[in-house]
Design a protein around this motif. Structure first.
Motif, PDB file in Angstrom:
ATOM      1  N   TYR A 160      22.755  14.102  49.780  1.00 56.65           N
ATOM      2  CA  TYR A 160      22.996  12.815  49.108  1.00 56.65           C
ATOM      3  C   TYR A 160      23.252  13.000  47.616  1.00 56.65           C
ATOM      4  CZ  TYR A 160      21.173  10.060  53.078  1.00 56.65           C
ATOM      5  OH  TYR A 160      20.972   9.474  54.306  1.00 56.65           O
ATOM      6  N   SER A 161      22.625  14.018  46.984  1.00 57.27           N
ATOM      7  CA  SER A 161      22.621  14.017  45.504  1.00 57.27           C
ATOM      8  C   SER A 161      23.222  15.267  44.866  1.00 57.27           C
ATOM      9  CB  SER A 161      21.192  13.825  44.992  1.00 57.27           C
ATOM     10  OG  SER A 161      20.359  14.899  45.409  1.00 57.27           O
ATOM     11  N   ASP A 162      23.797  16.177  45.623  1.00 55.04           N
ATOM     12  CA  ASP A 162      24.491  17.326  45.023  1.00 55.04           C
ATOM     13  C   ASP A 162      25.741  16.810  44.311  1.00 55.04           C
ATOM     14  OD1 ASP A 162      25.668  20.569  46.238  1.00 55.04           O
ATOM     15  OD2 ASP A 162      26.032  19.488  44.355  1.00 55.04           O
ATOM     16  N   PRO A 163      25.838  16.993  42.981  1.00 53.93           N
ATOM     17  CA  PRO A 163      26.980  16.420  42.239  1.00 53.93           C
ATOM     18  C   PRO A 163      28.336  16.818  42.839  1.00 53.93           C
ATOM     19  CG  PRO A 163      25.384  17.433  40.731  1.00 53.93           C
ATOM     20  CD  PRO A 163      24.945  17.780  42.123  1.00 53.93           C
ATOM     21  N   LYS A 164      28.388  18.007  43.447  1.00 51.89           N
ATOM     22  CA  LYS A 164      29.685  18.465  44.000  1.00 51.89           C
ATOM     23  C   LYS A 164      30.135  17.603  45.182  1.00 51.89           C
ATOM     24  CE  LYS A 164      28.398  22.823  44.746  1.00 51.89           C
ATOM     25  NZ  LYS A 164      27.003  22.736  44.222  1.00 51.89           N
ATOM     26  N   ARG A 165      29.182  16.846  45.785  1.00 50.03           N
ATOM     27  CA  ARG A 165      29.541  16.076  46.980  1.00 50.03           C
ATOM     28  C   ARG A 165      29.999  14.655  46.663  1.00 50.03           C
ATOM     29  NH1 ARG A 165      27.831  17.610  51.939  1.00 50.03           N
ATOM     30  NH2 ARG A 165      27.250  15.475  52.444  1.00 50.03           N
ATOM     31  N   ASN A 166      29.905  14.264  45.369  1.00 52.00           N
ATOM     32  CA  ASN A 166      30.354  12.912  44.994  1.00 52.00           C
ATOM     33  C   ASN A 166      29.758  11.828  45.890  1.00 52.00           C
ATOM     34  OD1 ASN A 166      31.960  13.813  42.819  1.00 52.00           O
ATOM     35  ND2 ASN A 166      33.510  14.456  44.299  1.00 52.00           N
ATOM     36  N   GLU A 167      28.415  11.857  45.998  1.00 50.81           N
ATOM     37  CA  GLU A 167      27.743  10.777  46.752  1.00 50.81           C
ATOM     38  C   GLU A 167      26.892   9.986  45.756  1.00 50.81           C
ATOM     39  OE1 GLU A 167      26.028  11.681  50.547  1.00 50.81           O
ATOM     40  OE2 GLU A 167      27.681  13.001  51.110  1.00 50.81           O
ATOM     41  N   LEU A 168      25.578  10.307  45.671  1.00 49.67           N
ATOM     42  CA  LEU A 168      24.662   9.520  44.826  1.00 49.67           C
ATOM     43  C   LEU A 168      24.095  10.364  43.695  1.00 49.67           C
ATOM     44  CD1 LEU A 168      22.644   7.790  47.736  1.00 49.67           C
ATOM     45  CD2 LEU A 168      24.690   6.945  46.538  1.00 49.67           C
ATOM     46  N   SER A 169      23.446   9.695  42.740  1.00 55.04           N
ATOM     47  CA  SER A 169      22.797  10.426  41.638  1.00 55.04           C
ATOM     48  C   SER A 169      21.522  11.100  42.129  1.00 55.04           C
ATOM     49  CB  SER A 169      22.417   9.463  40.508  1.00 55.04           C
ATOM     50  OG  SER A 169      23.489   8.608  40.176  1.00 55.04           O
ATOM     51  N   ASN A 221      31.608   5.779  47.194  1.00 53.96           N
ATOM     52  CA  ASN A 221      31.728   6.371  45.856  1.00 53.96           C
ATOM     53  C   ASN A 221      33.169   6.271  45.369  1.00 53.96           C
ATOM     54  OD1 ASN A 221      32.336   8.502  43.893  1.00 53.96           O
ATOM     55  ND2 ASN A 221      30.224   9.199  44.212  1.00 53.96           N
ATOM     56  N   ARG A 222      34.117   6.642  46.222  1.00 49.07           N
ATOM     57  CA  ARG A 222      35.545   6.611  45.836  1.00 49.07           C
ATOM     58  C   ARG A 222      36.010   5.187  45.554  1.00 49.07           C
ATOM     59  NH1 ARG A 222      35.978  10.071  50.247  1.00 49.07           N
ATOM     60  NH2 ARG A 222      36.813   8.420  51.592  1.00 49.07           N
ATOM     61  N   GLU A 223      35.552   4.245  46.371  1.00 52.20           N
ATOM     62  CA  GLU A 223      36.073   2.873  46.311  1.00 52.20           C
ATOM     63  C   GLU A 223      35.369   2.027  45.259  1.00 52.20           C
ATOM     64  OE1 GLU A 223      38.944   3.381  49.323  1.00 52.20           O
ATOM     65  OE2 GLU A 223      38.596   1.707  47.941  1.00 52.20           O
ATOM     66  N   THR A 224      34.210   2.466  44.756  1.00 52.19           N
ATOM     67  CA  THR A 224      33.462   1.584  43.826  1.00 52.19           C
ATOM     68  C   THR A 224      32.900   2.380  42.650  1.00 52.19           C
ATOM     69  OG1 THR A 224      31.326   1.788  44.974  1.00 52.19           O
ATOM     70  CG2 THR A 224      32.826   0.099  45.781  1.00 52.19           C
ATOM     71  N   PHE A 225      31.622   2.810  42.728  1.00 53.64           N
ATOM     72  CA  PHE A 225      30.889   3.274  41.545  1.00 53.64           C
ATOM     73  C   PHE A 225      31.363   4.624  41.017  1.00 53.64           C
ATOM     74  CE2 PHE A 225      28.439   6.372  43.883  1.00 53.64           C
ATOM     75  CZ  PHE A 225      28.225   5.830  45.130  1.00 53.64           C
ATOM     76  N   GLY A 226      32.139   5.377  41.837  1.00 53.85           N
ATOM     77  CA  GLY A 226      32.584   6.699  41.379  1.00 53.85           C
ATOM     78  C   GLY A 226      33.456   6.629  40.139  1.00 53.85           C
ATOM     79  N   LYS A 227      33.981   5.408  39.889  1.00 54.51           N
ATOM     80  CA  LYS A 227      34.872   5.254  38.721  1.00 54.51           C
ATOM     81  C   LYS A 227      34.079   4.893  37.454  1.00 54.51           C
ATOM     82  CE  LYS A 227      37.381   2.097  41.153  1.00 54.51           C
ATOM     83  NZ  LYS A 227      37.211   2.261  42.612  1.00 54.51           N
ATOM     84  N   TYR A 228      32.748   4.765  37.593  1.00 53.00           N
ATOM     85  CA  TYR A 228      31.913   4.322  36.464  1.00 53.00           C
ATOM     86  C   TYR A 228      30.836   5.354  36.159  1.00 53.00           C
ATOM     87  CZ  TYR A 228      33.839  -0.375  37.428  1.00 53.00           C
ATOM     88  OH  TYR A 228      34.673  -1.456  37.644  1.00 53.00           O
ATOM     89  N   ASP A 229      30.305   5.320  34.940  1.00 50.77           N
ATOM     90  CA  ASP A 229      29.181   6.208  34.579  1.00 50.77           C
ATOM     91  C   ASP A 229      27.878   5.453  34.848  1.00 50.77           C
ATOM     92  OD1 ASP A 229      27.855   7.631  31.464  1.00 50.77           O
ATOM     93  OD2 ASP A 229      27.447   8.069  33.594  1.00 50.77           O
ATOM     94  N   VAL A 253      31.767  -4.957  51.455  1.00 49.42           N
ATOM     95  CA  VAL A 253      30.696  -4.406  50.599  1.00 49.42           C
ATOM     96  C   VAL A 253      31.298  -3.823  49.329  1.00 49.42           C
ATOM     97  CG1 VAL A 253      28.925  -2.592  50.432  1.00 49.42           C
ATOM     98  CG2 VAL A 253      29.082  -4.013  52.488  1.00 49.42           C
ATOM     99  N   TRP A 254      32.407  -3.090  49.446  1.00 49.41           N
ATOM    100  CA  TRP A 254      33.018  -2.503  48.244  1.00 49.41           C
ATOM    101  C   TRP A 254      33.450  -3.621  47.270  1.00 49.41           C
ATOM    102  CZ3 TRP A 254      37.059   0.572  51.576  1.00 49.41           C
ATOM    103  CH2 TRP A 254      36.380   1.514  52.356  1.00 49.41           C
ATOM    104  N   PHE A 314      32.565  -6.323  42.127  1.00 48.81           N
ATOM    105  CA  PHE A 314      32.265  -7.572  41.403  1.00 48.81           C
ATOM    106  C   PHE A 314      31.118  -7.336  40.421  1.00 48.81           C
ATOM    107  CE2 PHE A 314      31.458 -12.076  40.801  1.00 48.81           C
ATOM    108  CZ  PHE A 314      30.060 -12.194  40.750  1.00 48.81           C
ATOM    109  N   TRP A 315      30.077  -6.648  40.865  1.00 51.33           N
ATOM    110  CA  TRP A 315      28.915  -6.419  39.994  1.00 51.33           C
ATOM    111  C   TRP A 315      29.212  -5.316  38.966  1.00 51.33           C
ATOM    112  CZ3 TRP A 315      25.374  -9.803  39.219  1.00 51.33           C
ATOM    113  CH2 TRP A 315      25.100 -10.770  40.228  1.00 51.33           C
ATOM    114  N   LEU A 316      29.958  -4.301  39.338  1.00 54.13           N
ATOM    115  CA  LEU A 316      30.299  -3.232  38.386  1.00 54.13           C
ATOM    116  C   LEU A 316      31.161  -3.787  37.260  1.00 54.13           C
ATOM    117  CD1 LEU A 316      30.958  -0.382  40.957  1.00 54.13           C
ATOM    118  CD2 LEU A 316      29.194  -0.336  39.165  1.00 54.13           C
ATOM    119  N   GLU A 317      32.075  -4.691  37.598  1.00 53.08           N
ATOM    120  CA  GLU A 317      32.920  -5.294  36.568  1.00 53.08           C
ATOM    121  C   GLU A 317      32.120  -6.202  35.623  1.00 53.08           C
ATOM    122  OE1 GLU A 317      36.454  -4.966  39.772  1.00 53.08           O
ATOM    123  OE2 GLU A 317      35.938  -6.991  39.063  1.00 53.08           O
TER     124      GLU A 317
END
Ligand code: TEU
Length: 542
Positions: free
Chosen positions: A253-262, A227-235, A181-182, A187-190
Motif C-alpha cells: 500500500y505505501s511503497d512510494p514506487k507503487r504509487n498507491e498511498l502515503s 491515485n492516477r485519477e485523483t490524488f496522485g496529481k496533488y501533494d 468516487v473519483w 471535488f474535495w481536492l479542488e
C-alpha cells in the motif's frame, strides 16, 4: 532525499460530533472547530484528520454517508466547511477528509435507486444476491453483529452490508461506482483539502461469493487507479485504514514506487489485549514484551518501502491511559509515558482529540447509557446467546467506542464548555479535574508534554529519519529503544508498570542530556538506573 510534508508532521484527529458545539444543539459542529483552531495551532499540529462531516442519518455517526458533497445539517453548511479550510490554511494546518467509500448510507440516492428494481441503472452500484435455499446467500458476517446480508422485500433479493444494515457495501467491480468516487474525491481536492483518511479501504476489493473481504485480488489495482485519477496529481496525504495489514501488505500500500498511498493504519499493536481467535470484546492483559516485539517489527520492517503511522487512540478505540495505563493514581505519568514512547518512534504520529490532556474512559452501568451501534448490537447478540449482562457491560467499558466519543473537556463550566445545550453523549464527570484550561495553566501538564514532543520532531532529524534499535536486556515491563542518526544516539525508556524497575546496561554509561521526561531527573546512569512507576524519558547518549 524526496521529503514529503506528511513525514515530518503530527496529525490531530477530530471527531466533530464531540469536539465543540457552537449553536447549543448539544452536537459539535464546524464553527466550533474553527473557534478552537488557535488551540490546535498552540499544540503545534499541522494537519487535522476530520472524521466524516458529510450528510448522514447518523446510524454510525457519519460513517453512513447519504451525500458526499454536502455537509451534515447538525455540523453546519458547505460555507462553514470552506471557512474551516481557509482558517486552517491561515494557520498552516491542512484538513484531511475521511473517505468512506466501502459503503454508503441506505439513504444515499444511489441506493434508493438501486433497491427500486433489478433492472434499475444503479442496481449494480451495490452487491445484490438471490436467496439460497430461502436463506442468506452465504455465511458472511457483519462486523456490527449478525449476518452481512439483509433481505429486501421490494425485489426479493439480499444486499451486502459488512457494517450496519443502513450501510450497504458499494460494488467496486462496477467501473461506474469507481468513477463516481473519483469525481467526488476531485471535488474535495479542488477545494484544497490536504488529503484523505480512507475508511476500511482494504475491504473495497472484496469478492462476496468467495467470502473474501479484506485484501481482495484487485485492491491494489483499484488504489493505483484511484491515485492516477485523483490524488496522485496533488501533494497530499493518503492514509488507509487496513485492519489486517502485516508489514509485507503495508509495503504494497505505501511503497512510494507503487504509487498507491502515503501510509496505512495497521492495528497489530493495538489488538494485543484480544484473546487469540476471539472478538475484540474478549480481552486479556497486555504482555509488554509482545508490544515491544510488534512495534519494533513495524519500526524496522518497512525500510524505504513504506512509512509508519503511529497511534494509540482513535474514535473506535478506548482511551489508552485507561486501557493500558493507570487513569487514577498515575494518570498524568502514564499518559506522558505513552506519548514519549510513541512520538520518538519513526513514522507520522496521530493524536486523537482529548489524548493531549489525558482524557479517560467513561464507565457505564447499563446499556441504556450506550450510544454506539457496534456496542449495542454486540450487547443484544451476546445477551441472546446467554452471556451475563455484567460481563457484556464489562467488555463495553473496556473496549467500547463510546469511551473515545465523550465530549472534549474544555473547562470547568457546565458540560465542560463543550455545549450550552444538552450533550448528545454523557460528559465525563472528571472534567472538573481533567480539562484543557487546567492543562494550559500548568506548565507540567500532559498538553505541554505533547507540545514539546511535536516541537522536538520539528527540530531533530533523528526522530524523523534515525534508525531504530530495540534494547532487549531490560526487565519485562521496561520498553527501551535507541535511535541513531549520523553521529547522534538517543535512548528512549518507558516503565510500563507500577513497580520500581532497575535497568543495568553498563556500556551505555551515563548522560545528563535529558531531552524529555515525566519525572524529575537530572541525570541517567545506565550502570544502575531506577525507574519510577510509568517513568519515561529520552536522553542523548552522544
Ligand atoms: O472502522 C472499521 C472497523 O472495522 C471498526 O469499526 C472496528 O472494527 C471496530 O470498531 C474496532 O473497535 C471504520 C471506522 O473507523 C468506524 O468508525 C466505522 O464504524 C466503520 O469503519 C464503518 O465505516
Amino acid at each position: 532525499m524526496n521529503v514529503k510534508w506528511w513525514q515530518t508532521t503530527v496529525i490531530y484527529q477530530i471527531y466533530p460530533r464531540s469536539f465543540q458545539d457552537s449553536d447549543a444543539d448539544g452536537i459539535g459542529d464546524l464553527k466550533g472547530i474553527i473557534q478552537r483552531l488557535d488551540y490546535l495551532e498552540k499544540l503545534g499540529i499541522t494537519a487535522i484528520w476530520l472524521s466524516p462531516v458529510y450528510k448522514s442519518p447518523n446510524d454510525d455517526n457519519g460513517y453512513d454517508i447519504s451525500d458526499y458533497q454536502d455537509i451534515m445539517t447538525e455540523f453546519g453548511t458547505m460555507n462553514d466547511m470552506d471557512e474551516l479550510i481557509k482558517q486552517a490554511d491561515k494557520r498552516k494546518i491542512k484538513i484531511i477528509m475521511d473517505l468512506v467509500v466501502n459503503h454508503t448510507s441506505d439513504e444515499h440516492k444511489w441506493f434508493i435507486e438501486s433497491r427500486k428494481s433489478k433492472d434499475n441503472p444503479y442496481r449494480d452500484y451495490y452487491v445484490w444476491r438471490n436467496p439460497v435455499n430461502g436463506d442468506v446467500p452465504n455465511s458472511l458476517k457483519s462486523i456490527f453483529s449478525g449476518s452481512a446480508w439483509e433481505f429486501d422485500d421490494e425485489t426479493g433479493e439480499y444486499y451486502l452490508h459488512l457494517f450496519s444494515k443502513k450501510q450497504p457495501d458499494l460494488n467496486w467491480e462496477n467501473e461506474k461506482v469507481r468513477r463516481e468516487v473519483w469525481d467526488m474525491m476531485n471535488f474535495w481536492l479542488e477545494k484544497g483539502v490536504g488529503g484523505f483518511r480512507m475508511d476500511v479501504i482494504d475491504l473495497i476489493g472484496k469478492l462476496p461469493d468467495e467470502e473474501i473481504t479484506g485484501n481482495g485480488p484487485k485492491i491494489h489495482d483499484y488504489i493505483q487507479e484511484m491515485n492516477r485519477e485523483t490524488f496522485g496529481k496533488y501533494d497530499v496525504l493518503t492514509v488507509g485504514e487496513t485492519w489486517g495489514a502485516t508489514p509485507e501488505i503495508a509495503k504494497l500500500y505505501s511503497d512510494p514506487k507503487r504509487n498507491e498511498l502515503s501510509m496505512v493504519f495497521q492495528f497489530e499493536h493495538i489488538s494485543l489485549d484480544q484473546q487469540p481467535g476471539k472478538e475484540k470484546w474478549d480481552y486479556k492483559p497486555l504482555e509488554v514484551n509482545e508490544l515491544k516485539q510488534v512495534l519494533s517489527k513495524w519500526q524496522t520492517a518497512l525500510g524505504n518501502e513504506g512509512w509508519n503511522s503511529l497511534f494509540w487512540n482513535n474514535h473506535d478505540l478506548p482511551r489508552i491511559v485507561s486501557r493500558w495505563g493507570n487513569d487514577t493514581t498515575y494518570r498524568v505519568e502514564s499518559a506522558k509515558m505513552f506519548a514519549i514512547l510513541l512520538h520518538l518512534m519513526k513514522g507520522t504520529p496521530y493524536i486523537y482529540q482529548g489524548e493531549e490532556i489525558g482524557m479517560t474512559n467513561y464507565l457505564v452501568k447499563d446499556i441504556s447509557e450506550v450510544e454506539d451501534i457496534e456496542s449495542v448490537n454486540m450487547y443484544n447478540e451476546r445477551l441472546a446467546n446467554g452471556y451475563q449482562k455484567e460481563d457484556i457491560i464489562a467488555s463495553i467499558n473496556f473496549k467500547g467506542r463510546d469511551n473515545a466519543r465523550t465530549p472534549i473537556q474544555w473547562d470547568r463550566t457546565e458540560n465542560a464548555g463543550f455545549t450550552k445545550g444538552t450533550p448528545w453523549l454523557h460528559v465525563n464527570p472528571n472534567y472538573q479535574e481533567i480539562n484543557v484550561e487546567t492543562n494550559l495553566d500548568n506548565p507540567d501538564s500532559i498538553f505541554y508534554c505533547y507540545q514539546k514532543l511535536i516541537k522536538l520532531r520539528k527540530d531533530n532529524p533523528i526522530i524523523v529519519w534515525g534508525d531504530y534499535e530495540l534494547v532487549t536486556d531490560t526487565p519485562q515491563q521496561v520498553f527501551m529503544y535507541l535511535r541513531h542518526y549520523e553521529d547522534e544516539t538517543w535512548a528512549v525508556v518507558a516503565n510500563f508498570g507500577e513497580e520500581i524497575e532497575t535497568v543495568q546496561i553498563e556500556h551505555l554509561g551515563q548522560s545528563n542530556k535529558i531531552v524529555i521526561n515525566n519525572y524529575e531527573r537530572s541525570t541517567v546512569n545506565f550502570q544502575k538506573l531506577e525507574l519510577q512507576p510509568y517513568e519515561a524519558f529520552a536522553v542523548k547518549l552522544k
